[in-house]
Design an enzyme around this catalytic site. Sequence first.
Site, PDB file in Angstrom:
ATOM      1  N   LYS A  46      64.530 -10.454 -52.792  1.00  0.00           N
ATOM      2  CA  LYS A  46      63.290 -11.094 -53.233  1.00  0.00           C
ATOM      3  C   LYS A  46      62.547 -10.259 -54.287  1.00  0.00           C
ATOM      4  O   LYS A  46      61.761 -10.791 -55.061  1.00  0.00           O
ATOM      5  CB  LYS A  46      62.401 -11.363 -52.031  1.00  0.00           C
ATOM      6  CG  LYS A  46      63.117 -12.176 -50.948  1.00  0.00           C
ATOM      7  CD  LYS A  46      62.495 -13.488 -50.702  1.00  0.00           C
ATOM      8  CE  LYS A  46      63.196 -14.424 -49.748  1.00  0.00           C
ATOM      9  NZ  LYS A  46      64.358 -14.026 -48.995  1.00  0.00           N
TER      10      LYS A  46
HETATM   11  C1  PLP Z   1      65.274 -14.895 -48.513  1.00  0.00           C
HETATM   12  C2  PLP Z   1      66.584 -14.350 -48.162  1.00  0.00           C
HETATM   13  C3  PLP Z   1      67.729 -15.164 -48.144  1.00  0.00           C
HETATM   14  C4  PLP Z   1      67.674 -16.652 -48.424  1.00  0.00           C
HETATM   15  O1  PLP Z   1      67.368 -16.938 -49.773  1.00  0.00           O
HETATM   16  P1  PLP Z   1      66.835 -18.394 -50.188  1.00  0.00           P
HETATM   17  O2  PLP Z   1      66.492 -18.275 -51.614  1.00  0.00           O
HETATM   18  O3  PLP Z   1      65.641 -18.652 -49.316  1.00  0.00           O
HETATM   19  O4  PLP Z   1      67.923 -19.354 -49.913  1.00  0.00           O
HETATM   20  C5  PLP Z   1      68.936 -14.571 -47.859  1.00  0.00           C
HETATM   21  N1  PLP Z   1      69.022 -13.251 -47.566  1.00  0.00           N
HETATM   22  C6  PLP Z   1      67.946 -12.447 -47.558  1.00  0.00           C
HETATM   23  C7  PLP Z   1      68.108 -11.013 -47.217  1.00  0.00           C
HETATM   24  C8  PLP Z   1      66.689 -12.960 -47.860  1.00  0.00           C
HETATM   25  O5  PLP Z   1      65.631 -12.155 -47.861  1.00  0.00           O
END
Ligand code: PLP
Length: 500
Positions: A113
């Site tokens: 993120k």
């Molecule tokens: C948020 C997240 C996901 C999922 O990503 P999306 O964009 O919500 O599909 C997968 N792995 C981790 C570690 C995350 O923080």
Amino acid sequence: MLYQSTRNKNVLVKSADAIKLGIAPDGGLFVPQEKVKLSPAHIMNFSEMNYNARAVEILKLFLTDFTQDEIKECVDKAYNKDKFETENIAPVYKLNDSVYFLELWHGPTCAFKDMALQILPHLLTKAVLKTGEDKEVVILVATSGDTGKAALEGFKDVEGTRIIVFYPDNGVSEIQKLQMITQEGQNVGVCAVEGNFDDAQNGVKAIFTDSAYNDLLEKYNFRLSSANSINWGRLVPQIIYYFSAYADLLKNEEIKEGEKINIVVPTGNFGNILAAYYAKEMGLPVNKLICASNENNVLTEFIRTGVYDRNREFRTTLSPSMDILISSNLERLLFDVTGHDDLRVKQWMQELKETGRYEVHDITKQKIKEIFWAGYCDDEATSQTIKETEMNYSYVIDTHTAVAKNVYDQYARETGDNTKTVIASTASPFKFNQSVLMALAGEEEIQGKSEFELLEILAEKSGLRIPKSLSQLKDKAILHNIKCKKEEMEKVVNRMLQLE
Ligand SMILES: *Cc1c(COP(=O)(O)O)cnc(C)c1O
């Protein structure tokens, strides 16, 4: 280039407005009105550039109301040595001759993120100035763990902004919780919500769509905005790293010009994989996009059958950032594959809200199946995959990435496809140290150990360095200690903004 709402094509705004508003006034999501295409030569050129130059090239195609200098400034503030523990920002790790991991977790909070949330605050503050806004922006976030911390880190002490994060009381890992409750910064608030992620997310959505409440905030000179993955300013930076990975493979002569790759994404809210879809639509040579879920496998079912049905038990799994039953960004895909059929999308979303279910028609089903393959695995298979990957390759992956690896293995077995494949690695194994160590060494190894002892043990076992931001948590004071019921979230916002 203008942006339209997925629920009403006639709502048209500039990218600065789309980023400032986060969500369209009709509840739809903003999407670019026109298709953006890159020529094969342009894509090949990326291999001569560093990450930041690649980022500027992609962003300027979408953010046409920003100057190139503004974009460059945002990019350089986000992706640099102070924030990322690797010079390449998003390096590609070669596992074997056909599988590569795109490591998206070298940023300040050790999860993917950061790739978007390090740049969003800079895009947002520029967007606010551009639109002549005089109100203070209040970012409201519902998080399943990683978004919250990444948003807090991105927005802390950014002038003209406040940030308030709600996380499900029992839905985040110990480390994730520690990361959030120790958050520093003058403009930050953090609160636990009784319930699961969907409860927190629905609470935040309800605040956004409560127009009387928004009027009240306006009187106090505040404007709400979102940093959740529905904000276009979150999505667009995620397109960059798929081009970047391709460019790196090309540069290292792992693939030939124009060669197609598969991309596997561990999926929750459908943001990360949607960015891969946009990259494909822009001309990135992609064979299949593989959507990997944990036991909350709504998307597996949807991609296989065309039925989206959230009426099922919510499961808490070892990959908590994917414990989601409503994948908001799917709305953007539906809008695109139906040829921008806003009325249809609006109707499906209405059905989802009222009955928890909708079914797309056959042509749409078919289209989605041509582009995507989907699978899921349970916690046991996730742990097994972590262990196998370590045993076979001495490479340690986190639980989310393990779901993706497991689903990729299923795909390869079922289809026999040996196209070179990039798996999005979305978190550092240290961030989910307990589950990872449990998989590698078993229960005894972790019993009675503190989070920080576990980090040390994992460092020893994996041969990796503990990310600084995690080892430093030990010495931080707990600054945020409140909990609320899901009906009380507005009240918490009031208190944090000192309205009462
Ligand atoms: C948020 C997240 C996901 C999922 O990503 P999306 O964009 O919500 O599909 C997968 N792995 C981790 C570690 C995350 O923080």
